[in-house]
Write a protein that holds these residues in place. Structure first.
Motif, mmCIF file in Angstrom:
data_model
loop_
_atom_site.group_PDB
_atom_site.id
_atom_site.type_symbol
_atom_site.label_atom_id
_atom_site.label_comp_id
_atom_site.label_asym_id
_atom_site.label_seq_id
_atom_site.Cartn_x
_atom_site.Cartn_y
_atom_site.Cartn_z
ATOM 1 N N GLU A 103 6.701 -10.300 -4.243
ATOM 2 C CA GLU A 103 5.261 -10.145 -4.109
ATOM 3 C C GLU A 103 4.717 -10.748 -2.811
ATOM 4 O O GLU A 103 3.838 -10.160 -2.168
ATOM 5 N N GLY A 104 5.220 -11.908 -2.425
ATOM 6 C CA GLY A 104 4.753 -12.502 -1.182
ATOM 7 C C GLY A 104 5.025 -11.596 0.007
ATOM 8 O O GLY A 104 4.145 -11.356 0.844
ATOM 9 N N ASN A 105 6.235 -11.072 0.087
ATOM 10 C CA ASN A 105 6.593 -10.184 1.188
ATOM 11 C C ASN A 105 5.824 -8.869 1.134
ATOM 12 O O ASN A 105 5.475 -8.292 2.170
ATOM 13 N N ARG A 106 5.565 -8.379 -0.091
ATOM 14 C CA ARG A 106 4.816 -7.125 -0.213
ATOM 15 C C ARG A 106 3.401 -7.296 0.331
ATOM 16 O O ARG A 106 2.907 -6.448 1.084
ATOM 17 N N TRP A 107 2.752 -8.383 -0.042
ATOM 18 C CA TRP A 107 1.391 -8.596 0.448
ATOM 19 C C TRP A 107 1.382 -8.917 1.935
ATOM 20 O O TRP A 107 0.414 -8.587 2.641
ATOM 21 N N LYS A 108 2.449 -9.507 2.427
ATOM 22 C CA LYS A 108 2.561 -9.699 3.883
ATOM 23 C C LYS A 108 2.586 -8.358 4.587
ATOM 24 O O LYS A 108 1.909 -8.154 5.604
ATOM 25 N N SER A 109 3.357 -7.398 4.046
ATOM 26 C CA SER A 109 3.465 -6.074 4.665
ATOM 27 C C SER A 109 2.134 -5.328 4.626
ATOM 28 O O SER A 109 1.905 -4.425 5.442
ATOM 29 N N LEU A 110 1.259 -5.724 3.687
ATOM 30 C CA LEU A 110 -0.062 -5.089 3.582
ATOM 31 C C LEU A 110 -1.136 -5.863 4.354
ATOM 32 O O LEU A 110 -2.319 -5.553 4.259
ATOM 33 N N PHE A 168 -2.445 1.613 -1.851
ATOM 34 C CA PHE A 168 -2.485 1.933 -0.424
ATOM 35 C C PHE A 168 -1.216 2.613 0.097
ATOM 36 O O PHE A 168 -1.311 3.597 0.854
ATOM 37 N N PRO A 169 -0.001 2.133 -0.201
ATOM 38 C CA PRO A 169 1.183 2.815 0.331
ATOM 39 C C PRO A 169 1.262 4.295 -0.046
ATOM 40 O O PRO A 169 1.732 5.115 0.753
ATOM 41 N N SER A 212 5.303 1.702 3.595
ATOM 42 C CA SER A 212 4.884 0.320 3.367
ATOM 43 C C SER A 212 5.013 -0.005 1.886
ATOM 44 O O SER A 212 5.250 0.876 1.068
ATOM 45 N N GLY A 213 4.838 -1.285 1.557
ATOM 46 C CA GLY A 213 5.050 -1.713 0.173
ATOM 47 C C GLY A 213 6.510 -2.082 -0.033
ATOM 48 O O GLY A 213 7.376 -1.769 0.784
ATOM 49 N N SER A 226 13.188 11.367 2.332
ATOM 50 C CA SER A 226 12.466 10.095 2.246
ATOM 51 C C SER A 226 12.573 9.317 3.546
ATOM 52 O O SER A 226 13.549 9.432 4.293
ATOM 53 N N THR A 227 11.563 8.518 3.810
ATOM 54 C CA THR A 227 11.655 7.501 4.844
ATOM 55 C C THR A 227 12.628 6.412 4.391
ATOM 56 O O THR A 227 12.991 6.328 3.213
ATOM 57 N N GLU A 228 13.019 5.560 5.325
ATOM 58 C CA GLU A 228 13.892 4.442 4.971
ATOM 59 C C GLU A 228 13.202 3.500 3.996
ATOM 60 O O GLU A 228 13.805 3.045 3.022
ATOM 61 N N ASN A 229 11.938 3.189 4.252
ATOM 62 C CA ASN A 229 11.204 2.312 3.341
ATOM 63 C C ASN A 229 11.098 2.929 1.959
ATOM 64 O O ASN A 229 11.268 2.245 0.942
ATOM 65 N N GLY A 230 10.832 4.228 1.898
ATOM 66 C CA GLY A 230 10.682 4.899 0.615
ATOM 67 C C GLY A 230 11.952 4.955 -0.200
ATOM 68 O O GLY A 230 11.909 5.119 -1.420
ATOM 69 N N ALA A 231 13.104 4.813 0.471
ATOM 70 C CA ALA A 231 14.395 4.914 -0.217
ATOM 71 C C ALA A 231 14.999 3.561 -0.564
ATOM 72 O O ALA A 231 16.130 3.505 -1.058
ATOM 73 N N ILE A 232 14.255 2.488 -0.336
ATOM 74 C CA ILE A 232 14.773 1.155 -0.658
ATOM 75 C C ILE A 232 15.198 1.096 -2.128
ATOM 76 O O ILE A 232 14.482 1.523 -3.019
ATOM 77 N N GLY A 233 16.388 0.558 -2.359
ATOM 78 C CA GLY A 233 16.859 0.346 -3.723
ATOM 79 C C GLY A 233 17.655 1.492 -4.304
ATOM 80 O O GLY A 233 18.179 1.371 -5.416
#
Length: 370
Positions: A115-122, A213-214, A283-284, A303-310
């Motif tokens: 969560e901390g990193n997610r809100w940082k990215s936003l 938002f993402p 993002s996200g 998908s983008t790289e971010n969208g394919a995380i996990g």
């Protein structure tokens, strides 16, 4: 075992990816342990499947700092003779730690994002405060569930966690195998007929909850960057946009080859009947639930790289095409290529992402004596 879970936001009815993640996790997890979920009043308990839902928490945002909730939860833990408390997200960390101390109950923190990193990215200035609180909560847990391997490894090293008490508990699918070619063809014909689209025109799909938002950013990327790039390359297609809260400033406009459907009751029809799912999320954090759903229905995905995380593309038999973030020309080229793919999602994907398998691993993990 008797398990109490604390879910601090509405999740029934389950419409968004996050809500489905909670509802489906406990639907299958309750096959292995007896579960009582403590939720907020803005839920529909009659929709609970396999577990008990008690709407004890108030709807007001002040619930996160309300000390009287401690006494309600302590009483419930004793009544249910519960031995495990699961926190969905770390926000109630203070409460979980107090209950662990006073009730001698094992504490599990189920992280859906860092969560901390997610809100940082936003771009939120207070992300570091949350990051340290998140670290504090995870360090006091007996077991930690993470949504993907990268989150688990990050937390082990950055939060200083014991790796033997951490496990990846992914978002999953209820589908144990790909739909038949016949059912997919029938779904495609239904969509073409209902929307009056010639049957030879390929169908592209994107869905999401657009208040987030993402997802809204991804929709803008689709409309203003990817769609023009596809138009310039001469591909015949219809792009279907499904989901809650599409901004009127967007949905009231017309875009070539785009149809806005809004929230659809039967999303499965579109997941079965389209050729390609587009996922331009940049993002996200965490695994994108919409991506797992699309792949489970045997859709080709760009998908983008971010969208394919996990999601490991090696599990997907070439059906997941990953593009660099912001490279929209490559995204358009890969979309054209994806429409012609005819491979099938392999068994190994379902072994990894089927909810029954995911929750069985999680249930056994907290049973084992660490």
């Amino acid at each position: 075992m008797n398990v109490i879970s604390l879910v601090s936001y509405p999740f029934l009815p389950a419409r968004s990816g996050g809500q489905k993640g909670i509802a489906l996790f406990y639907k299958y997890f309750s096959r292995y342990h007896k579960v009582t979920i403590v939720g907020i009043k803005n839920n529909q308990p009659e929709l609970a499947d396999g577990y008990e839902l008690l709407n004890i928490l108030p709807n007001a945002a002040s619930r996160y700092i309300n000390p009287f909730i401690f006494f309600k939860l302590r009483k419930l833990i004793l009544e249910k003779n519960a031995s495990v408390l699961i926190l969905e997200h770390p926000y109630y960390g203070w409460l979980g730690i107090l209950l662990k101390m006073f009730c001698r109950i094992r504490l599990v923190v189920h992280s859906h994002n860092l969560e901390g990193n997610r809100w940082k990215s936003l771009g939120k200035w207070w992300w570091r405060i949350l990051w340290n609180y998140e670290k504090f909560t995870h360090r006091h847990a007996d077991y930690n569930f993470f949504i993907q391997d990268a989150d688990r490894e990050y937390a082990i090293h950055s939060f200083g966690l014991n790796k033997d008490r951490c496990i990846t508990v992914s978002f999953g699918t209820e589908i144990p195998e790909p739909p038949t070619n016949e059912s997919r063809a029938a779904a495609g014909l239904t969509i073409h007929h209902q929307l009056n689209i010639p049957k030879e025109i390929p169908l592209l799909l994107f869905n999401g909850a657009f208040r987030y938002f993402p997802n809204r950013e991804a929709l803008e990327n689709l409309l203003y960057k990817i769609n023009p790039a596809l138009q310039s390359r001469g591909l015949s297609y219809i792009l279907l946009i499904c989901g809650l809260d599409i901004p009127e400033t967007i949905s009231k406009n017309e875009y070539p080859s785009v149809r806005f459907l809004g929230f659809v009751e039967n999303l499965e029809l579109y997941l079965k009947g389209c050729q390609t799912f587009l996922n331009p999320v940049r993002s996200g954090g965490g695994i994108k639930t919409k991506l797992v759903e699309a792949l489970a229905f045997d859709l080709n995905v760009v998908s983008t790289e971010n969208g394919a995380i996990g999601v490991d593309s090696e599990l997907c038999n070439g059906k997941l095409i990953i593009c660099p973030d912001d490279d929209w020309n490559s995204f358009a080229e890969d979309t054209i290529r994806s429409v012609k793919l005819t491979t099938t999602m392999p068994t190994v994907f379902y072994d990894h992402f089927y909810w029954a398998n995911i929750t069985q691993r999680a249930a056994k993990f907290i049973m084992d004596d660490k």
